[in-house]
Structures are given as C-alpha cells and as structure tokens.
Design an enzyme around this catalytic site. Structure first.
Site, short mmCIF file in Angstrom:
data_model
loop_
_atom_site.label_atom_id
_atom_site.label_comp_id
_atom_site.label_asym_id
_atom_site.label_seq_id
_atom_site.Cartn_x
_atom_site.Cartn_y
_atom_site.Cartn_z
CG HIS A 176 -1.79 1.10 1.43
ND1 HIS A 176 -1.37 2.32 1.95
CD2 HIS A 176 -3.11 1.25 1.16
CE1 HIS A 176 -2.39 3.15 1.97
NE2 HIS A 176 -3.46 2.53 1.51
N PRO A 177 0.46 2.34 -0.61
CG PRO A 177 -0.62 3.79 -2.07
CD PRO A 177 -0.81 2.51 -1.32
CB VAL A 178 1.16 4.69 4.06
CG1 VAL A 178 0.26 5.85 3.67
CG2 VAL A 178 0.38 3.48 4.52
CE LYS A 179 0.61 -0.50 5.54
NZ LYS A 179 -0.28 -1.64 5.38
CB THR A 180 8.88 0.06 3.79
OG1 THR A 180 8.49 0.21 5.16
CG2 THR A 180 10.33 0.46 3.64
#
Ligand SMILES: *Cc1c(COP(=O)(O)O)cnc(C)c1O
Length: 383
Positions: free
Chosen positions: A187-191
C-alpha cells in the site's frame, strides 16, 4: 501538507511500469516471478508469493493453513482491521490479545493471557504484528504458540527491512525462522509501494505451492495432461498481482536499502528533537532485540499532563501543515467484534490507544521537516 506517510515514486519506477505495459503480459508474466525471487532473497526466505494486497496475503495464509470454521486465531487488538478479519473470512473466531502499553506489541505475557481465553476450542494460528516496524518477540511467541498446537503467521507490512537479534542470531523480518508465513503489503504508505500489492513468505514448499494455487482460483494443471486441461480440487480466489505492479515492486525493492537508511536517519533525528518534550511526549519504546526500519513514527503523548486533547493537538498540527494519524483504534472495540464477542477488557491496548499519535515519516521528507513537525508539536501542546 506533510502527510503521516506517502510513497516515493521516481522516474525509473515510472519507466519500469511503462516497459511492463509495452510487454506481452499485463498479468501473470515473467515479472511476477522476478519480483517474488528478489523479495525472497531480500528478506532471506525460501519462497515468496505475490498477491493482490496485504489483506489477500492474510486471507491466503489462513486458507493455506486450512483454518476451519469454529477454530481460533489469536490477533493483537492494536493493528489494522485486516489482521483480525482474515480469521473471519474462513469462519474462524478471533481471540484478541492485549499489547504492551509502551511498544504496542503482543508479548509472551499478553499471548499467555489470550491462550487462556481460547478454552476448549482448537487454536490454529497466532498473528503477531510488528507494529510501527519494531519486531515482536518471535522466539518466545513461537514457543508459546507451539505449546498450544498452533503456528505463528507474522503480519509484517510495517517491518520490511527490520532486523532483529535474539541471542547471537541476526535475523530479518520475513525470513520466517519462527513462523509458518509472514505477510507484507505494498500500500502507498508502506515501505515500498505498488498501489495495491502484497506478499507472503514461507520456507515450506508445500505452503508456497498451496498459496500459488489458491491465489489463482484453485486451478492446477496435472503433469502430462492435455494443454487445455485444468482441475480445481478446491475453489480459490483471483488474488493475483499483475505484471505491471510487479514491475513497480521490483523497481521499488531495489531502493529498499536507500529507503531504509532514510527512515532510520529520520527516526534518529526525531528521537533527538523529541527528547526535550519527555516525559509528556515519548517515542514508542523500541524492544532491545529490534533494529527497526520504522514504518510509523509513533509518539505516546500524556494528553492529561499536557492539558490538551488529542483532537486539539491533531487540529493544531494540521493548521501548521502537519498530518498525523492514530494507529490504531483497538480492533476489539469495532461494532462488529463487540456484537460478536461482547466487551473485552484489554488495558494495554486502551493505554496505547489513549496516547498514540503517528507523525510524518517517509523517505521523501526533507531534513528540515523533522524540526518543522516537532516545532509544530511543541506549539500544539503549548497553545
Ligand atoms: C496495511 C496493513 C494490512 C493490509 O494491507 P493492504 O495491502 O492494505 O490490504 C494488514 N495488516 C497491517 C498491519 C497493515 O499495516
């Protein structure tokens, strides 16, 4: 506005996607296996199976273990909804474990308490979450789970790149030395980001094969059959990750060392800048065995001592262009789980929830941004 997290997409990531779009396969092409092979090598696992997202990864893990209706899965209450929901997808019951109020992690003690609440039911899996990026105490959790006849499935979307040391052994989150499987999300907020995307790692070839079959309708092609033939021993899902997104994932994965270094540097800068705000504001506690690549810069705020509510602080930060988020509302408090299991008393989860706030942390932040955030936090607590 500085969001609490965001993706870092660069020109070569875009070029990798464009190249995939010009290729012969938009889905189920050679890039899927290339991404899986590179991911397995990065975390030190034998097998990696790409799938549609982190929630699908958890669902596939439950299916691969053949978790049955009425059986039990233990998940911590401080996590994203999906960690608990995956048990419900296969008809299993969730027993919520409490967490340490200062790390937010399931501990051997909180797992032992949860084990007592399983009762006569059959426990199949325990799902520790490496909250924020700090590693849970895997060897002790695995031992307790095994003594109850269950395995660990690590829900690891926060901890790509995190290393840990138990005794003299250096380990990487995802190498699954203590667990049956570990799940990841892009997901876009993950690393690393692919928009939607997920991965399951395992060292067990039979589990890897089951995951692959289940992510594509449960279809198998027996050896020696006609070229058109396929069989379905049991129904699966369409949980594939397309070639296009695997190309992005492969490009992002090459940047993991740089992203990790940047996250570590920003976290260190935060710790230094936040030190004068103690004891009212403290970063979440890092367990001694964990060397995290933090996904979230979560601080614990004594709002009562500060004389401010969390809403006041969140709004004051926002007015200064600083985003923040609460990770997480205890999952056992969700209306669905309340209805199903009644009220639970998990004091560690409540104490964590009452104080937690995640500040901006992502590789694209400028060096100055940390002091912008901490100054805004100081002002928010004063105003
Ligand atoms: C992000 C996340 C998930 C779900 O991943 P998606 O890719 O959004 O489906 C599950 N568990 C945890 C702990 C997460 O942070």
């Amino acid at each position: 506005m500085l969001p609490y997290g965001r993706q870092t997409i660069e020109d070569d990531d875009i070029a990798a996607v464009v190249e995939a779009l010009r290729g012969d396969f938009l889905t189920t092409g050679p890039t899927v296996e290339a991404f899986e092979t590179a991911f397995a090598a990065t975390v030190g696992a034998r097998h990696a199976v790409a799938c549609a997202n982190g929630t699908a990864a958890l669902h596939l893990a439950m299916l691969a273990l053949d978790v049955q209706p009425g059986e039990v899965v233990i998940a911590p209450s401080i996590t994203f909804l999906a960690t608990a929901n995956c048990a419900r997808y296969v008809g299993a019951d969730v027993v919520f474990a409490d967490v340490d109020p200062d790390t937010g992690l399931m501990t051997p003690q909180t797992l032992a308490d949860a084990l007592e609440r399983v009762g006569e039911r059959r426990l199949r899996a325990v799902l520790p979450v490496h909250l924020r990026g700090d590693a849970a105490e895997l060897p002790a959790l695995a031992e307790l789970a095994a003594s109850a006849g269950a395995v660990l499935v690590e829900d690891a979307p926060h901890a790509l790149g995190t290393t840990m040391r138990f005794g003299n052994v250096a380990e990487t989150v995802g190498d699954v030395r203590h667990s049956a499987m570990a799940t990841f999300s892009f997901h876009p907020v993950k690393t690393i980001a692919t928009g939607e995307g997920g991965m399951v790692t395992t060292n067990d070839p039979a589990l890897a094969e089951r995951l692959r079959v289940l992510r594509s309708h449960g279809m198998v092609r027996p050896a020696g059959c006609e070229p058109w033939w396929y069989e379905m021993p049991e129904p699966g899902f369409n949980y594939r990750l397309p070639d296009i997104l695997c190309a992005l994932g492969l490009s992002q994965l090459r940047k993991l060392p740089r992203f990790a270094e940047r996250r570590r540097a920003l976290a260190a800068a935060y710790r230094e800048a936040l030190a004068p705000l103690a004891p009212v504001v403290r970063p979440a506690v890092q367990p001694r065995w964990s060397d995290p690549v933090l996904h979230l810069m979560t601080v614990l705020i004594d709002f009562e001592a500060a004389g401010r509510t969390r809403l006041e602080v969140v709004e004051a930060l926002k007015a200064r262009g600083v985003g923040s988020q609460v990770h997480y509302i205890p999952v056992h408090r969700q209306p669905y789980y309340r209805e199903l299991y009644g009220e639970l008393d998990l004091p560690g989860a409540e104490a964590w929830y009452a104080r937690c706030l995640s500040l901006p942390l992502y590789p694209g932040m400028a060096d100055d941004d940390v002091s912008v955030v901490v100054d805004a936090l100081k002002a928010a607590l004063r105003s």
